[in-house]
Design a protein around this motif. Sequence first.
Motif, PDB file in Angstrom:
ATOM      1  N   GLN A 266       0.824  -1.213   0.000  1.00  0.00           N
ATOM      2  CA  GLN A 266       0.000   0.000   0.000  1.00  0.00           C
ATOM      3  C   GLN A 266       0.856   1.260   0.000  1.00  0.00           C
ATOM      4  OE1 GLN A 266      -2.222  -1.121   3.544  1.00  0.00           O
ATOM      5  NE2 GLN A 266      -4.130  -1.263   2.358  1.00  0.00           N
ATOM      6  N   VAL A 267       1.887   1.262   0.827  1.00  0.00           N
ATOM      7  CA  VAL A 267       2.764   2.431   0.903  1.00  0.00           C
ATOM      8  C   VAL A 267       3.484   2.641  -0.427  1.00  0.00           C
ATOM      9  CG1 VAL A 267       4.823   3.386   2.028  1.00  0.00           C
ATOM     10  CG2 VAL A 267       3.026   2.291   3.407  1.00  0.00           C
ATOM     11  N   ALA A 268       3.967   1.563  -1.026  1.00  0.00           N
ATOM     12  CA  ALA A 268       4.672   1.676  -2.307  1.00  0.00           C
ATOM     13  C   ALA A 268       3.752   2.222  -3.391  1.00  0.00           C
ATOM     14  CB  ALA A 268       5.230   0.318  -2.721  1.00  0.00           C
ATOM     15  N   GLU A 269       2.514   1.736  -3.443  1.00  0.00           N
ATOM     16  CA  GLU A 269       1.559   2.211  -4.455  1.00  0.00           C
ATOM     17  C   GLU A 269       1.270   3.699  -4.271  1.00  0.00           C
ATOM     18  OE1 GLU A 269      -1.762  -0.408  -4.012  1.00  0.00           O
ATOM     19  OE2 GLU A 269      -0.788  -2.067  -5.094  1.00  0.00           O
ATOM     20  N   ARG A 270       1.161   4.149  -3.027  1.00  0.00           N
ATOM     21  CA  ARG A 270       0.887   5.572  -2.773  1.00  0.00           C
ATOM     22  C   ARG A 270       2.096   6.439  -3.118  1.00  0.00           C
ATOM     23  NH1 ARG A 270      -2.058   3.695   2.742  1.00  0.00           N
ATOM     24  NH2 ARG A 270      -3.981   2.971   1.733  1.00  0.00           N
ATOM     25  N   ILE A 271       3.279   5.908  -2.929  1.00  0.00           N
ATOM     26  CA  ILE A 271       4.488   6.658  -3.316  1.00  0.00           C
ATOM     27  C   ILE A 271       4.528   6.843  -4.828  1.00  0.00           C
ATOM     28  CG2 ILE A 271       7.003   6.488  -3.492  1.00  0.00           C
ATOM     29  CD1 ILE A 271       6.928   5.199  -0.656  1.00  0.00           C
ATOM     30  N   VAL A 272       4.215   5.796  -5.567  1.00  0.00           N
ATOM     31  CA  VAL A 272       4.218   5.893  -7.034  1.00  0.00           C
ATOM     32  C   VAL A 272       3.095   6.819  -7.508  1.00  0.00           C
ATOM     33  CG1 VAL A 272       4.005   4.577  -9.185  1.00  0.00           C
ATOM     34  CG2 VAL A 272       5.369   3.675  -7.301  1.00  0.00           C
ATOM     35  N   ALA A 273       1.979   6.863  -6.777  1.00  0.00           N
ATOM     36  CA  ALA A 273       0.914   7.817  -7.107  1.00  0.00           C
ATOM     37  C   ALA A 273       1.389   9.253  -6.891  1.00  0.00           C
ATOM     38  CB  ALA A 273      -0.319   7.536  -6.258  1.00  0.00           C
ATOM     39  N   LEU A 274       2.212   9.476  -5.880  1.00  0.00           N
ATOM     40  CA  LEU A 274       2.793  10.803  -5.665  1.00  0.00           C
ATOM     41  C   LEU A 274       3.724  11.168  -6.821  1.00  0.00           C
ATOM     42  CD1 LEU A 274       3.668  10.588  -1.855  1.00  0.00           C
ATOM     43  CD2 LEU A 274       1.843  11.955  -2.885  1.00  0.00           C
ATOM     44  N   LYS A 275       4.524  10.193  -7.231  1.00  0.00           N
ATOM     45  CA  LYS A 275       5.420  10.442  -8.368  1.00  0.00           C
ATOM     46  C   LYS A 275       4.626  10.821  -9.613  1.00  0.00           C
ATOM     47  CE  LYS A 275       9.008   8.314 -11.214  1.00  0.00           C
ATOM     48  NZ  LYS A 275       9.812   7.106 -11.505  1.00  0.00           N
ATOM     49  N   ALA A 276       3.468  10.194  -9.796  1.00  0.00           N
ATOM     50  CA  ALA A 276       2.649  10.449 -10.990  1.00  0.00           C
ATOM     51  C   ALA A 276       2.146  11.884 -11.051  1.00  0.00           C
ATOM     52  CB  ALA A 276       1.474   9.475 -11.035  1.00  0.00           C
ATOM     53  N   VAL A 277       2.028  12.566  -9.889  1.00  0.00           N
ATOM     54  CA  VAL A 277       1.568  13.963  -9.905  1.00  0.00           C
ATOM     55  C   VAL A 277       2.738  14.943  -9.837  1.00  0.00           C
ATOM     56  CG1 VAL A 277      -0.681  13.392  -8.937  1.00  0.00           C
ATOM     57  CG2 VAL A 277       1.174  14.083  -7.383  1.00  0.00           C
ATOM     58  N   GLY A 278       3.973  14.430  -9.942  1.00  0.00           N
ATOM     59  CA  GLY A 278       5.123  15.324 -10.062  1.00  0.00           C
ATOM     60  C   GLY A 278       6.067  15.375  -8.888  1.00  0.00           C
ATOM     61  N   VAL A 279       5.885  14.497  -7.896  1.00  0.00           N
ATOM     62  CA  VAL A 279       6.795  14.479  -6.744  1.00  0.00           C
ATOM     63  C   VAL A 279       8.098  13.776  -7.124  1.00  0.00           C
ATOM     64  CG1 VAL A 279       7.127  13.541  -4.410  1.00  0.00           C
ATOM     65  CG2 VAL A 279       4.949  14.605  -5.038  1.00  0.00           C
ATOM     66  N   ASP A 280       9.227  14.397  -6.772  1.00  0.00           N
ATOM     67  CA  ASP A 280      10.546  13.847  -7.087  1.00  0.00           C
ATOM     68  C   ASP A 280      11.223  13.203  -5.884  1.00  0.00           C
ATOM     69  OD1 ASP A 280      10.915  14.988  -9.904  1.00  0.00           O
ATOM     70  OD2 ASP A 280      10.486  16.802  -8.756  1.00  0.00           O
ATOM     71  N   LEU A 281      10.738  13.533  -4.676  1.00  0.00           N
ATOM     72  CA  LEU A 281      11.408  13.059  -3.468  1.00  0.00           C
ATOM     73  C   LEU A 281      10.390  12.962  -2.345  1.00  0.00           C
ATOM     74  CD1 LEU A 281      14.784  14.201  -1.962  1.00  0.00           C
ATOM     75  CD2 LEU A 281      12.728  14.498  -0.600  1.00  0.00           C
ATOM     76  N   VAL A 282      10.506  11.919  -1.530  1.00  0.00           N
ATOM     77  CA  VAL A 282       9.683  11.772  -0.327  1.00  0.00           C
ATOM     78  C   VAL A 282      10.582  12.000   0.879  1.00  0.00           C
ATOM     79  CG1 VAL A 282       8.272  10.217   1.064  1.00  0.00           C
ATOM     80  CG2 VAL A 282       8.086  10.172  -1.442  1.00  0.00           C
ATOM     81  N   LEU A 283      10.226  12.997   1.681  1.00  0.00           N
ATOM     82  CA  LEU A 283      10.953  13.314   2.917  1.00  0.00           C
ATOM     83  C   LEU A 283      10.236  12.596   4.057  1.00  0.00           C
ATOM     84  CD1 LEU A 283      12.981  14.856   4.668  1.00  0.00           C
ATOM     85  CD2 LEU A 283      11.444  16.834   4.561  1.00  0.00           C
ATOM     86  N   SER A 284      10.885  11.590   4.620  1.00  0.00           N
ATOM     87  CA  SER A 284      10.208  10.641   5.492  1.00  0.00           C
ATOM     88  C   SER A 284      10.538  10.844   6.963  1.00  0.00           C
ATOM     89  CB  SER A 284      10.620   9.205   5.117  1.00  0.00           C
ATOM     90  OG  SER A 284      10.527   9.003   3.726  1.00  0.00           O
ATOM     91  N   GLY A 285       9.506  10.730   7.788  1.00  0.00           N
ATOM     92  CA  GLY A 285       9.670  10.639   9.227  1.00  0.00           C
ATOM     93  C   GLY A 285       9.196   9.278   9.692  1.00  0.00           C
ATOM     94  N   PHE A 286       9.734   8.805  10.813  1.00  0.00           N
ATOM     95  CA  PHE A 286       9.392   7.487  11.346  1.00  0.00           C
ATOM     96  C   PHE A 286       9.267   7.573  12.861  1.00  0.00           C
ATOM     97  CE2 PHE A 286      11.800   6.878   7.457  1.00  0.00           C
ATOM     98  CZ  PHE A 286      11.081   5.906   6.764  1.00  0.00           C
TER      99      PHE A 286
END
Length: 362
Positions: free
Chosen positions: A312-332
Amino acid sequence: MSHDPIKFAYWVPNVSGGLVVSKIEQRTSWDIDYNRKLARIAERSGFEYALTQIRFTAGYGAEFQHESVAFSHALLGATEQLKVIAAILPGPWNPVLAAKQLATIDQLTNGRIAVNIVSGWFKGEFTAIGEHWLEHDERYRRSEEFIRALKGIWTQDNFTFNGDFYRLRDYSLKPKPLQQPHPEIFQGGSSRAARDMAARVSDWYFTNGNTPEGIKAQVDDIRAKAAANGHSVKIGVNAFVIARDTEEEARAVLEEIIAKADPEAVNAFGDAARQAGKASPEGEGNWAKSSFADLVQYNDGFKTNLIGTPQQVAERIVALKAVGVDLVLSGFLHFQEEVAYFGEKVLPLVRELEARKLEEAA
Protein backbone atom coordinates in the motif's frame (compact mmCIF):
# COMPACT_ATOMS: atom_id res chain seq x y z
CA MET A 1 5.64 10.62 -15.13
CA SER A 2 9.37 11.19 -14.70
CA HIS A 3 11.73 8.48 -15.93
CA ASP A 4 14.00 9.17 -12.95
CA PRO A 5 13.46 6.97 -9.88
CA ILE A 6 11.77 8.80 -7.03
CA LYS A 7 14.28 9.73 -4.32
CA PHE A 8 14.06 9.31 -0.56
CA ALA A 9 15.23 11.48 2.30
CA TYR A 10 14.73 11.16 6.04
CA TRP A 11 14.42 13.72 8.81
CA VAL A 12 17.53 13.58 10.98
CA PRO A 13 16.51 13.44 14.66
CA ASN A 14 19.16 15.93 15.80
CA VAL A 15 16.40 17.45 17.95
CA SER A 16 14.96 15.60 20.97
CA GLY A 17 11.36 14.45 21.05
CA GLY A 18 11.26 12.56 17.77
CA LEU A 19 8.98 13.52 14.89
CA VAL A 20 5.60 13.39 16.67
CA VAL A 21 4.31 15.53 19.54
CA SER A 22 3.14 12.49 21.48
CA LYS A 23 3.98 10.58 24.63
CA ILE A 24 4.02 7.30 22.72
CA GLU A 25 7.29 5.38 23.03
CA GLN A 26 9.74 6.48 20.33
CA ARG A 27 12.86 4.34 20.05
CA THR A 28 14.65 7.30 18.52
CA SER A 29 17.45 9.39 20.00
CA TRP A 30 18.91 12.81 19.21
CA ASP A 31 22.47 11.81 20.20
CA ILE A 32 25.30 11.42 17.73
CA ASP A 33 25.96 7.69 18.19
CA TYR A 34 22.34 6.85 17.38
CA ASN A 35 22.39 9.20 14.41
CA ARG A 36 25.65 7.90 12.97
CA LYS A 37 24.23 4.37 13.02
CA LEU A 38 20.95 5.62 11.53
CA ALA A 39 22.79 7.39 8.69
CA ARG A 40 24.62 4.16 7.80
CA ILE A 41 21.36 2.18 7.89
CA ALA A 42 19.64 4.77 5.68
CA GLU A 43 22.52 4.75 3.20
CA ARG A 44 22.40 0.94 2.94
CA SER A 45 18.60 1.05 2.66
CA GLY A 46 18.54 3.27 -0.43
CA PHE A 47 18.03 6.75 1.02
CA GLU A 48 19.86 9.42 -0.97
CA TYR A 49 19.39 12.34 1.44
CA ALA A 50 19.13 13.19 5.13
CA LEU A 51 17.74 16.53 6.36
CA THR A 52 19.03 18.03 9.61
CA GLN A 53 16.75 20.36 11.55
CA ILE A 54 17.53 23.86 12.80
CA ARG A 55 16.10 24.85 16.15
CA PHE A 56 17.57 27.43 18.54
CA THR A 57 15.14 27.19 21.45
CA ALA A 58 13.25 24.45 23.26
CA GLY A 59 9.56 24.00 22.62
CA TYR A 60 6.80 21.63 21.45
CA GLY A 61 8.48 18.59 22.96
CA ALA A 62 12.00 19.44 21.71
CA GLU A 63 14.06 20.19 24.81
CA PHE A 64 17.48 19.62 23.22
CA GLN A 65 18.79 20.60 19.77
CA HIS A 66 22.13 19.98 18.06
CA GLU A 67 23.19 22.66 15.54
CA SER A 68 22.47 21.58 11.99
CA VAL A 69 25.68 22.34 10.04
CA ALA A 70 28.05 20.78 12.56
CA PHE A 71 25.74 17.77 12.92
CA SER A 72 25.50 17.37 9.15
CA HIS A 73 29.29 17.26 8.88
CA ALA A 74 29.44 14.56 11.56
CA LEU A 75 26.96 12.41 9.64
CA LEU A 76 28.87 12.90 6.41
CA GLY A 77 32.00 11.67 8.19
CA ALA A 78 30.14 8.49 9.13
CA THR A 79 28.90 7.70 5.59
CA GLU A 80 30.21 7.40 2.05
CA GLN A 81 27.36 8.22 -0.31
CA LEU A 82 24.54 9.86 1.65
CA LYS A 83 24.00 13.55 0.93
CA VAL A 84 23.09 15.61 3.99
CA ILE A 85 20.94 18.73 3.73
CA ALA A 86 21.84 21.26 6.43
CA ALA A 87 19.05 23.61 7.50
CA ILE A 88 20.13 27.25 7.69
CA LEU A 89 18.13 30.21 8.97
CA PRO A 90 18.82 33.65 7.45
CA GLY A 91 19.22 36.07 10.32
CA PRO A 92 21.47 34.02 12.59
CA TRP A 93 23.51 33.16 9.47
CA ASN A 94 24.65 35.52 6.74
CA PRO A 95 25.34 34.19 3.25
CA VAL A 96 29.12 34.69 3.36
CA LEU A 97 29.47 32.57 6.50
CA ALA A 98 27.11 29.91 5.13
CA ALA A 99 28.84 29.84 1.73
CA LYS A 100 32.25 29.38 3.33
CA GLN A 101 31.11 26.77 5.86
CA LEU A 102 29.37 24.70 3.22
CA ALA A 103 32.12 25.04 0.61
CA THR A 104 34.61 23.67 3.12
CA ILE A 105 32.33 20.76 4.05
CA ASP A 106 31.73 20.11 0.35
CA GLN A 107 35.48 19.89 -0.25
CA LEU A 108 36.01 17.61 2.76
CA THR A 109 33.19 15.21 1.85
CA ASN A 110 33.61 14.95 -1.92
CA GLY A 111 30.53 17.01 -2.72
CA ARG A 112 27.86 15.59 -0.39
CA ILE A 113 26.47 18.67 1.37
CA ALA A 114 23.28 20.52 0.46
CA VAL A 115 21.37 23.34 2.15
CA ASN A 116 17.77 23.96 3.19
CA ILE A 117 17.00 27.67 3.53
CA VAL A 118 14.44 28.09 6.32
CA SER A 119 12.78 31.51 6.19
CA GLY A 120 11.44 31.14 9.73
CA TRP A 121 7.91 31.19 11.11
CA PHE A 122 8.35 31.13 14.92
CA LYS A 123 8.61 34.69 16.21
CA GLY A 124 9.39 33.56 19.76
CA GLU A 125 12.61 31.94 18.61
CA PHE A 126 13.84 35.10 16.88
CA THR A 127 12.92 37.19 19.92
CA ALA A 128 14.73 34.82 22.28
CA ILE A 129 18.02 35.09 20.40
CA GLY A 130 17.81 38.83 19.75
CA GLU A 131 17.17 38.59 16.02
CA HIS A 132 15.00 41.18 14.27
CA TRP A 133 11.62 39.73 13.25
CA LEU A 134 10.58 40.64 9.71
CA GLU A 135 7.07 40.56 8.29
CA HIS A 136 6.07 37.41 6.39
CA ASP A 137 6.91 38.36 2.81
CA GLU A 138 9.99 40.28 3.92
CA ARG A 139 11.37 37.03 5.38
CA TYR A 140 11.04 35.42 1.96
CA ARG A 141 12.60 38.45 0.24
CA ARG A 142 15.56 38.08 2.58
CA SER A 143 15.76 34.34 1.89
CA GLU A 144 15.74 34.95 -1.85
CA GLU A 145 18.61 37.42 -1.51
CA PHE A 146 20.40 34.86 0.68
CA ILE A 147 20.09 32.21 -2.05
CA ARG A 148 21.14 34.59 -4.82
CA ALA A 149 24.17 35.58 -2.74
CA LEU A 150 25.07 31.91 -2.08
CA LYS A 151 24.89 31.10 -5.77
CA GLY A 152 26.99 34.12 -6.72
CA ILE A 153 29.67 33.41 -4.11
CA TRP A 154 29.86 29.76 -5.14
CA THR A 155 30.01 30.33 -8.90
CA GLN A 156 31.73 33.70 -9.47
CA ASP A 157 34.96 35.45 -8.62
CA ASN A 158 34.89 39.14 -7.66
CA PHE A 159 31.21 38.79 -6.85
CA THR A 160 29.29 41.98 -6.13
CA PHE A 161 25.77 41.99 -4.75
CA ASN A 162 23.67 44.99 -3.79
CA GLY A 163 20.53 43.85 -2.03
CA ASP A 164 18.28 45.29 0.63
CA PHE A 165 19.53 42.76 3.18
CA TYR A 166 23.01 41.72 1.97
CA ARG A 167 25.81 43.56 0.20
CA LEU A 168 29.07 42.16 -1.11
CA ARG A 169 31.81 43.87 -3.08
CA ASP A 170 34.36 42.04 -5.27
CA TYR A 171 34.25 38.98 -3.03
CA SER A 172 35.99 35.79 -4.14
CA LEU A 173 35.58 32.57 -2.20
CA LYS A 174 38.34 29.99 -2.63
CA PRO A 175 38.15 27.07 -2.69
CA LYS A 176 34.70 26.89 -4.16
CA PRO A 177 32.49 23.80 -3.69
CA LEU A 178 33.26 20.70 -5.73
CA GLN A 179 29.62 20.32 -6.79
CA GLN A 180 28.76 22.00 -10.07
CA PRO A 181 27.29 24.47 -10.52
CA HIS A 182 26.89 24.57 -6.72
CA PRO A 183 25.49 22.51 -3.81
CA GLU A 184 21.77 21.86 -4.11
CA ILE A 185 19.49 24.45 -2.52
CA PHE A 186 16.25 23.35 -0.88
CA GLN A 187 13.47 25.42 0.68
CA GLY A 188 10.01 24.89 2.14
CA GLY A 189 6.83 26.86 2.81
CA SER A 190 3.41 26.84 1.20
CA SER A 191 2.53 30.54 1.04
CA ARG A 192 2.38 32.41 -2.24
CA ALA A 193 5.70 34.08 -1.38
CA ALA A 194 7.35 30.71 -0.70
CA ARG A 195 6.14 29.14 -3.93
CA ASP A 196 7.13 32.16 -6.00
CA MET A 197 10.61 32.19 -4.46
CA ALA A 198 11.04 28.51 -5.33
CA ALA A 199 9.94 29.23 -8.90
CA ARG A 200 12.73 31.81 -9.20
CA VAL A 201 15.77 30.55 -7.34
CA SER A 202 15.57 27.18 -5.55
CA ASP A 203 16.60 23.76 -6.85
CA TRP A 204 14.12 21.94 -4.63
CA TYR A 205 10.82 22.87 -2.98
CA PHE A 206 9.55 21.00 0.10
CA THR A 207 5.81 20.97 0.65
CA ASN A 208 3.92 19.80 3.73
CA GLY A 209 2.10 16.50 3.62
CA ASN A 210 -1.02 16.44 1.48
CA THR A 211 -3.19 14.31 -0.79
CA PRO A 212 -1.99 13.63 -4.36
CA GLU A 213 -4.65 16.10 -5.60
CA GLY A 214 -3.48 18.82 -3.24
CA ILE A 215 0.15 18.23 -4.11
CA LYS A 216 -0.59 18.25 -7.85
CA ALA A 217 -2.09 21.73 -7.58
CA GLN A 218 1.08 23.00 -5.91
CA VAL A 219 3.37 21.20 -8.36
CA ASP A 220 1.52 22.55 -11.39
CA ASP A 221 1.54 26.08 -9.97
CA ILE A 222 5.24 26.11 -9.13
CA ARG A 223 6.39 24.45 -12.34
CA ALA A 224 4.35 26.79 -14.53
CA LYS A 225 5.81 29.82 -12.78
CA ALA A 226 9.32 28.37 -12.87
CA ALA A 227 9.04 27.71 -16.61
CA ALA A 228 7.96 31.31 -17.16
CA ASN A 229 11.12 32.36 -15.29
CA GLY A 230 13.35 30.06 -17.36
CA HIS A 231 13.92 28.03 -14.19
CA SER A 232 13.19 24.47 -13.10
CA VAL A 233 12.52 23.18 -9.60
CA LYS A 234 12.08 19.68 -8.15
CA ILE A 235 9.45 18.82 -5.57
CA GLY A 236 9.81 17.00 -2.26
CA VAL A 237 6.84 16.12 -0.02
CA ASN A 238 6.79 15.45 3.70
CA ALA A 239 5.39 12.10 4.85
CA PHE A 240 5.29 10.25 8.14
CA VAL A 241 5.70 6.60 7.21
CA ILE A 242 4.04 3.80 9.18
CA ALA A 243 4.71 0.62 7.24
CA ARG A 244 3.74 -2.63 8.95
CA ASP A 245 3.04 -6.20 7.88
CA THR A 246 -0.73 -5.56 8.06
CA GLU A 247 -2.84 -2.45 7.55
CA GLU A 248 -4.46 -3.04 10.95
CA GLU A 249 -1.08 -2.84 12.69
CA ALA A 250 -0.18 0.37 10.87
CA ARG A 251 -3.52 2.06 11.63
CA ALA A 252 -3.26 1.00 15.28
CA VAL A 253 0.10 2.74 15.55
CA LEU A 254 -1.35 5.94 14.10
CA GLU A 255 -4.29 5.79 16.49
CA GLU A 256 -1.95 5.29 19.46
CA ILE A 257 0.26 8.24 18.40
CA ILE A 258 -2.78 10.54 18.28
CA ALA A 259 -4.37 9.11 21.45
CA LYS A 260 -1.15 9.78 23.38
CA ALA A 261 -0.57 13.22 21.85
CA ASP A 262 0.55 15.99 24.20
CA PRO A 263 -2.43 18.39 23.91
CA GLU A 264 -0.66 21.35 25.48
CA ALA A 265 2.36 21.08 23.16
CA VAL A 266 0.25 20.36 20.06
CA ASN A 267 -2.07 23.30 20.69
CA ALA A 268 0.82 25.66 21.46
CA PHE A 269 2.50 24.64 18.19
CA GLY A 270 -0.78 25.01 16.28
CA ASP A 271 -1.45 28.46 17.74
CA ALA A 272 2.03 29.72 16.89
CA ALA A 273 1.92 28.23 13.40
CA ARG A 274 -1.49 29.71 12.59
CA GLN A 275 -0.46 33.09 13.95
CA ALA A 276 2.50 33.04 11.60
CA GLY A 277 0.27 32.01 8.68
CA LYS A 278 -2.19 34.82 9.31
CA ALA A 279 0.66 37.28 8.82
CA SER A 280 0.98 36.24 5.16
CA PRO A 281 -0.90 38.37 2.59
CA GLU A 282 -3.27 35.50 1.79
CA GLY A 283 -3.94 35.05 5.52
CA GLU A 284 -2.93 31.42 5.80
CA GLY A 285 0.28 29.42 5.98
CA ASN A 286 1.46 25.84 6.08
CA TRP A 287 -0.91 24.70 8.81
CA ALA A 288 -4.06 26.76 8.10
CA LYS A 289 -6.19 23.69 7.31
CA SER A 290 -4.50 21.25 9.71
CA SER A 291 -6.59 19.42 12.31
CA PHE A 292 -5.35 18.56 15.82
CA ALA A 293 -4.39 15.08 14.55
CA ASP A 294 -2.44 16.59 11.63
CA LEU A 295 -0.50 18.87 13.98
CA VAL A 296 0.72 15.93 16.05
CA GLN A 297 3.24 15.46 13.21
CA TYR A 298 4.95 18.80 12.63
CA ASN A 299 4.65 19.03 8.85
CA ASP A 300 1.30 17.33 8.19
CA GLY A 301 3.04 14.02 7.51
CA PHE A 302 -0.05 11.93 8.28
CA LYS A 303 -1.95 13.65 5.42
CA THR A 304 0.30 11.99 2.83
CA ASN A 305 -1.12 8.64 4.01
CA LEU A 306 1.98 6.46 3.70
CA ILE A 307 0.39 4.26 6.35
CA GLY A 308 -0.32 0.57 5.70
CA THR A 309 1.36 -2.50 4.28
CA PRO A 310 4.56 -2.23 2.21
CA GLN A 311 2.48 -2.75 -0.94
CA GLN A 312 0.00 0.00 0.00
CA VAL A 313 2.76 2.43 0.90
CA ALA A 314 4.67 1.68 -2.31
CA GLU A 315 1.56 2.21 -4.46
CA ARG A 316 0.89 5.57 -2.77
CA ILE A 317 4.49 6.66 -3.32
CA VAL A 318 4.22 5.89 -7.03
CA ALA A 319 0.91 7.82 -7.11
CA LEU A 320 2.79 10.80 -5.66
CA LYS A 321 5.42 10.44 -8.37
CA ALA A 322 2.65 10.45 -10.99
CA VAL A 323 1.57 13.96 -9.90
CA GLY A 324 5.12 15.32 -10.06
CA VAL A 325 6.79 14.48 -6.74
CA ASP A 326 10.55 13.85 -7.09
CA LEU A 327 11.41 13.06 -3.47
CA VAL A 328 9.68 11.77 -0.33
CA LEU A 329 10.95 13.31 2.92
CA SER A 330 10.21 10.64 5.49
CA GLY A 331 9.67 10.64 9.23
CA PHE A 332 9.39 7.49 11.35
CA LEU A 333 8.44 6.54 14.90
CA HIS A 334 11.40 4.22 15.60
CA PHE A 335 13.93 5.46 13.08
CA GLN A 336 16.65 2.82 12.92
CA GLU A 337 14.45 -0.26 12.66
CA GLU A 338 11.79 1.41 10.51
CA VAL A 339 14.26 2.87 8.01
CA ALA A 340 15.75 -0.62 7.65
CA TYR A 341 12.24 -2.12 7.21
CA PHE A 342 11.40 0.52 4.60
CA GLY A 343 14.59 -0.28 2.67
CA GLU A 344 13.93 -4.01 2.79
CA LYS A 345 10.17 -4.18 2.28
CA VAL A 346 8.93 -0.96 0.66
CA LEU A 347 11.63 0.43 -1.61
CA PRO A 348 11.99 -2.70 -3.79
CA LEU A 349 8.24 -2.60 -4.43
CA VAL A 350 8.48 1.08 -5.40
CA ARG A 351 11.18 0.27 -7.96
CA GLU A 352 9.11 -2.63 -9.37
CA LEU A 353 6.05 -0.41 -9.73
CA GLU A 354 8.09 2.37 -11.35
CA ALA A 355 9.53 -0.08 -13.89
CA ARG A 356 6.05 -1.44 -14.67
CA LYS A 357 4.64 2.08 -15.19
CA LEU A 358 7.47 2.91 -17.60
CA GLU A 359 6.86 -0.31 -19.55
CA GLU A 360 3.16 0.50 -19.80
CA ALA A 361 3.94 3.99 -21.05
CA ALA A 362 6.44 2.78 -23.67
